[in-house]
Motif scaffolding. Structure first.
Motif, PDB file in Angstrom:
ATOM      1  N   ALA A   1       0.842  -1.197   0.000  1.00 24.47           N
ATOM      2  CA  ALA A   1       0.000   0.000   0.000  1.00 24.47           C
ATOM      3  C   ALA A   1       0.878   1.248   0.000  1.00 24.47           C
ATOM      4  CB  ALA A   1      -0.923  -0.003   1.208  1.00 24.47           C
ATOM      5  N   ILE A   2       0.364   2.338  -0.532  1.00 22.76           N
ATOM      6  CA  ILE A   2       1.185   3.553  -0.650  1.00 22.76           C
ATOM      7  C   ILE A   2       1.061   4.474   0.561  1.00 22.76           C
ATOM      8  CG2 ILE A   2       1.131   3.528  -3.170  1.00 22.76           C
ATOM      9  CD1 ILE A   2      -1.022   5.692  -3.059  1.00 22.76           C
ATOM     10  N   ASN A   3       0.023   4.283   1.375  1.00 21.79           N
ATOM     11  CA  ASN A   3      -0.177   5.196   2.502  1.00 21.79           C
ATOM     12  C   ASN A   3       0.055   4.545   3.859  1.00 21.79           C
ATOM     13  OD1 ASN A   3      -0.913   7.493   0.909  1.00 21.79           O
ATOM     14  ND2 ASN A   3      -2.912   6.548   0.565  1.00 21.79           N
ATOM     15  N   ASP A   4       0.454   3.289   3.868  1.00 24.80           N
ATOM     16  CA  ASP A   4       0.853   2.619   5.112  1.00 24.80           C
ATOM     17  C   ASP A   4       1.798   1.476   4.750  1.00 24.80           C
ATOM     18  OD1 ASP A   4      -0.747   0.308   4.397  1.00 24.80           O
ATOM     19  OD2 ASP A   4      -2.500   1.411   5.104  1.00 24.80           O
ATOM     20  N   ASP A   5       2.191   0.689   5.725  1.00 32.47           N
ATOM     21  CA  ASP A   5       3.186  -0.368   5.506  1.00 32.47           C
ATOM     22  C   ASP A   5       2.556  -1.734   5.267  1.00 32.47           C
ATOM     23  OD1 ASP A   5       5.302   1.404   5.809  1.00 32.47           O
ATOM     24  OD2 ASP A   5       5.304   1.183   7.995  1.00 32.47           O
ATOM     25  N   THR A   6       1.271  -1.791   5.012  1.00 30.93           N
ATOM     26  CA  THR A   6       0.602  -3.079   4.805  1.00 30.93           C
ATOM     27  C   THR A   6       0.679  -3.504   3.344  1.00 30.93           C
ATOM     28  OG1 THR A   6      -1.549  -2.035   4.391  1.00 30.93           O
ATOM     29  CG2 THR A   6      -0.990  -2.561   6.685  1.00 30.93           C
TER      30      THR A   6
ATOM     31  N   CYS B   1      -5.249  14.246  -6.432  1.00 34.13           N
ATOM     32  CA  CYS B   1      -5.428  15.342  -5.464  1.00 34.13           C
ATOM     33  C   CYS B   1      -6.745  15.188  -4.711  1.00 34.13           C
ATOM     34  CB  CYS B   1      -5.392  16.688  -6.182  1.00 34.13           C
ATOM     35  SG  CYS B   1      -3.793  17.110  -6.895  1.00 34.13           S
ATOM     36  N   LEU B   2      -7.789  14.775  -5.428  1.00 37.81           N
ATOM     37  CA  LEU B   2      -9.097  14.595  -4.800  1.00 37.81           C
ATOM     38  C   LEU B   2      -9.034  13.532  -3.708  1.00 37.81           C
ATOM     39  CD1 LEU B   2     -12.202  15.153  -4.804  1.00 37.81           C
ATOM     40  CD2 LEU B   2     -12.395  13.271  -6.444  1.00 37.81           C
ATOM     41  N   VAL B   3      -8.375  12.411  -3.985  1.00 36.53           N
ATOM     42  CA  VAL B   3      -8.285  11.325  -3.003  1.00 36.53           C
ATOM     43  C   VAL B   3      -7.490  11.773  -1.783  1.00 36.53           C
ATOM     44  CG1 VAL B   3      -7.408   8.997  -2.582  1.00 36.53           C
ATOM     45  CG2 VAL B   3      -8.544   9.531  -4.746  1.00 36.53           C
ATOM     46  N   ARG B   4      -6.384  12.465  -2.008  1.00 36.18           N
ATOM     47  CA  ARG B   4      -5.578  12.930  -0.869  1.00 36.18           C
ATOM     48  C   ARG B   4      -6.380  13.894   0.003  1.00 36.18           C
ATOM     49  NH1 ARG B   4      -1.261  12.939  -4.768  1.00 36.18           N
ATOM     50  NH2 ARG B   4      -1.615  15.149  -5.187  1.00 36.18           N
ATOM     51  N   THR B   5      -7.146  14.761  -0.640  1.00 43.88           N
ATOM     52  CA  THR B   5      -7.986  15.693   0.121  1.00 43.88           C
ATOM     53  C   THR B   5      -9.055  14.940   0.895  1.00 43.88           C
ATOM     54  OG1 THR B   5      -7.633  17.417  -1.539  1.00 43.88           O
ATOM     55  CG2 THR B   5      -9.507  17.690  -0.062  1.00 43.88           C
ATOM     56  N   HIS B   6      -9.653  13.954   0.250  1.00 42.87           N
ATOM     57  CA  HIS B   6     -10.712  13.163   0.887  1.00 42.87           C
ATOM     58  C   HIS B   6     -10.189  12.394   2.095  1.00 42.87           C
ATOM     59  CE1 HIS B   6     -14.436  10.890   1.137  1.00 42.87           C
ATOM     60  NE2 HIS B   6     -13.759   9.760   1.097  1.00 42.87           N
TER      61      HIS B   6
ATOM     62  N   ILE C   1      -4.670  13.364   3.519  1.00 40.22           N
ATOM     63  CA  ILE C   1      -3.233  13.088   3.397  1.00 40.22           C
ATOM     64  C   ILE C   1      -2.506  14.383   3.049  1.00 40.22           C
ATOM     65  CG2 ILE C   1      -1.473  11.819   2.104  1.00 40.22           C
ATOM     66  CD1 ILE C   1      -3.587   9.649   1.618  1.00 40.22           C
ATOM     67  N   LYS C   2      -1.622  14.827   3.933  1.00 34.86           N
ATOM     68  CA  LYS C   2      -0.893  16.076   3.723  1.00 34.86           C
ATOM     69  C   LYS C   2       0.602  15.860   3.528  1.00 34.86           C
ATOM     70  CE  LYS C   2      -4.251  18.727   6.421  1.00 34.86           C
ATOM     71  NZ  LYS C   2      -4.461  19.637   7.582  1.00 34.86           N
ATOM     72  N   ASP C   3       1.070  14.668   3.871  1.00 30.41           N
ATOM     73  CA  ASP C   3       2.495  14.371   3.745  1.00 30.41           C
ATOM     74  C   ASP C   3       2.671  13.223   2.761  1.00 30.41           C
ATOM     75  OD1 ASP C   3       5.189  14.190   4.050  1.00 30.41           O
ATOM     76  OD2 ASP C   3       5.134  13.185   5.996  1.00 30.41           O
ATOM     77  N   SER C   4       2.989  13.554   1.521  1.00 35.54           N
ATOM     78  CA  SER C   4       3.165  12.539   0.487  1.00 35.54           C
ATOM     79  C   SER C   4       4.143  13.053  -0.555  1.00 35.54           C
ATOM     80  CB  SER C   4       1.824  12.206  -0.180  1.00 35.54           C
ATOM     81  OG  SER C   4       2.014  11.364  -1.301  1.00 35.54           O
ATOM     82  N   LYS C   5       4.987  12.166  -1.038  1.00 35.60           N
ATOM     83  CA  LYS C   5       5.949  12.562  -2.067  1.00 35.60           C
ATOM     84  C   LYS C   5       5.264  12.835  -3.401  1.00 35.60           C
ATOM     85  CE  LYS C   5       7.066   7.810  -3.460  1.00 35.60           C
ATOM     86  NZ  LYS C   5       8.155   6.811  -3.576  1.00 35.60           N
ATOM     87  N   ARG C   6       3.991  12.444  -3.513  1.00 37.41           N
ATOM     88  CA  ARG C   6       3.256  12.662  -4.757  1.00 37.41           C
ATOM     89  C   ARG C   6       2.598  14.038  -4.821  1.00 37.41           C
ATOM     90  NH1 ARG C   6       2.812   7.483  -3.130  1.00 37.41           N
ATOM     91  NH2 ARG C   6       3.462   5.885  -4.644  1.00 37.41           N
ATOM     92  N   ILE C   7       2.668  14.786  -3.733  1.00 39.30           N
ATOM     93  CA  ILE C   7       2.119  16.145  -3.723  1.00 39.30           C
ATOM     94  C   ILE C   7       3.058  17.055  -4.497  1.00 39.30           C
ATOM     95  CG2 ILE C   7       1.466  18.112  -2.296  1.00 39.30           C
ATOM     96  CD1 ILE C   7       0.730  16.168  -0.096  1.00 39.30           C
ATOM     97  N   GLN C   8       2.533  17.720  -5.490  1.00 37.93           N
ATOM     98  CA  GLN C   8       3.341  18.591  -6.337  1.00 37.93           C
ATOM     99  C   GLN C   8       3.133  20.047  -5.958  1.00 37.93           C
ATOM    100  OE1 GLN C   8       2.347  17.729 -10.394  1.00 37.93           O
ATOM    101  NE2 GLN C   8       2.974  15.583 -10.270  1.00 37.93           N
ATOM    102  N   GLY C   9       4.187  20.858  -6.161  1.00 39.74           N
ATOM    103  CA  GLY C   9       4.078  22.291  -5.911  1.00 39.74           C
ATOM    104  C   GLY C   9       4.338  22.658  -4.476  1.00 39.74           C
TER     105      GLY C   9
END
Length: 440
Positions: free
Chosen positions: A335-340, A424-429, A432-440
């Protein structure tokens, strides 16, 4: 005639002015008497001109309006009101609704004496207004309310013709008359479509659904086919050629992990996939495979591509995220947002989908690119119109039924966005504020 004008002059002007305008001859005795006694007793001198010129005397001012007095309690607020902005406000108990929508976070608040203090954090009660209504201040606290904008509530009948007409003009009519009864969360009057003429959306839906059904029926193979997820890659025309959103793909996989695999049966379960059969050696297969391999190499969150160059492949026009989410389980990807990692576990329906395949509508390899792009667009735009999967595995794509069940705003928006937007929509939903996929 001259004598009458002289007499009129004595009424309308001072005696001195009247005397200065006299002619050498004196008026008859009876006319002189009329001039001296013509004023109605009690008529102010300042109003004589109105009387002589034939106009109406000023209307006496009415008495001052009786302003309600006394404490404003919860019972005072009960019933229907009209806000100064034109909104229909209804108070029932401590619940407040505006134009039919309940203010869940803003209820009537009382002090220790049972007197109304505010409507949540929206309005602070100022008191009785000079017009006989209630005056609020648009402030979240009473400390800052004095300089805040004033909001006036006046009593009105909830079913009055005036209020009904006003609500209709604001867009609260037809299917929008009951906002809470609409299928899509947040889809209310004032949003896109409310300004369209009556029947516009119904006609537009009918035309687009008819086009989708016609295109699929024209280019599909006669029968459905069970397709294993590892044989599916995104079609290069889907989502404006931006591919899949890795965040949405993992969101779908997490949903399957938490809720279990929802097998399609009738009109229940996952959407019916629409795939294009691509034989080995076809140019469209080679292009789709090249594009998908490049994106998988750039994004570690995507599952590996397992289809071989000499194998038949299916490209997805609809349900692309769904198939790649299944591939996450089959490869036990991280998974990309945890270690599972995603594991099938004891989910029998998920295991069946991975090993036996998912019933899909198959389009022929010869389906032109513009047709593929249009079908992909309409599949996302008309998600609420569904086909029925029959018990024998057949799907009638010639007609569809509208599903008016609840749909979250998140799910609705995710259907029409490109890959970057949907990430971006999923991260907002998910917050998620700390991700290497966040641009800008």
């Amino acid at each position: 005639m001259g004598a009458q004008l002289q007499a009129c002059g004595r009424i309308c002007w001072s005696d001195a002015q009247a005397r200065s305008s006299k002619s050498s001859s004196s008026p008859p005795h009876e006319l002189d008497e009329w001039a001296r006694t013509a004023r109605v007793k009690g008529t102010p001198v300042m109003d004589e001109a109105f009387i002589c010129m034939g106009s109406k005397a000023p209307v006496c001012p009415q008495g001052a309006r009786q302003v309600p007095a006394g404490p404003i309690t919860l019972s005072t607020l009960q019933g229907s009101w009209l806000g100064s902005g034109g909104a229909k406000i209804v108070v029932s108990g401590t619940e407040v609704s505006i134009n039919g929508l309940p203010l869940k976070a803003h209820k009537v608040e009382l002090n220790d004496d049972g007197l109304v203090v505010s409507i949540g954090k929206l309005w602070q009660l100022q008191g009785w207004a000079a017009t006989g209504g209630l005056e609020f201040r648009a402030s979240s606290t009473r400390e800052n309310m004095e300089s805040a904008r004033s909001e006036l509530w006046t009593r009105t009948a909830a079913t009055s013709a005036e209020v009904s007409e006003k609500m209709k003009l604001l867009g609260y009519a037809g299917s929008a008359a009951n906002p809470l009864g609409r299928g899509v969360e947040g889809c209310m009057p004032g949003t896109t479509g409310a300004e369209m003429p009556p029947g516009y959306n119904t006609k537009k839906d009918a035309e687009e659904v008819s086009l989708l059904c016609a295109l699929v029926s024209q280019w599909r193979e006669p029968t459905t086919c069970k397709v294993c997820p590892r044989m599916v890659i995104p079609d290069f025309t889907n989502r404006a050629q931006t591919g899949l959103g890795v965040e949405l793909m993992h969101y779908v996989a997490t949903s399957i992990k938490q809720k279990g695999f929802q097998k399609r049966s009738g009109r229940q379960g996952h959407d019916i996939p629409v795939l294009v059969r691509e034989p080995p050696g076809s140019d469209s297969k080679a292009e789709a495979l090249r594009v998908w391999r490049a994106r998988v190499a750039e994004e570690e969150g995507f599952p590996p591509v397992r289809v071989q160059d000499n194998e038949e492949v299916f490209t997805s026009l609809g349900n692309g995220h769904f198939f790649q989410a299944l591939n996450l389980f089959q490869t036990e990807w991280k998974a990309i947002n945890d270690d599972t990692r995603y594991c099938v576990g004891s989910d029998k329906l998920l295991n069946e989908a991975l090993n036996e395949g998912v019933v899909s509508v198959i389009l022929r390899h010869s389906t032109p690119r513009p047709v593929r792009a249009k079908i992909a667009e309409l599949l996302n735009a008309k998600r609420e119109f569904q086909w029925t999967l029959k018990e024998d595995g057949t799907v009638d794509t010639g007609s569809s039924l509208e599903n008016t069940d609840y749909c979250s705003q998140f799910e609705w928006l995710s259907k029409g966005m490109d890959a970057e937007q949907v990430n971006c929509l999923v991260r907002t939903h998910l917050g998620i504020k700390d991700s290497k996929r966040i641009q800008g």
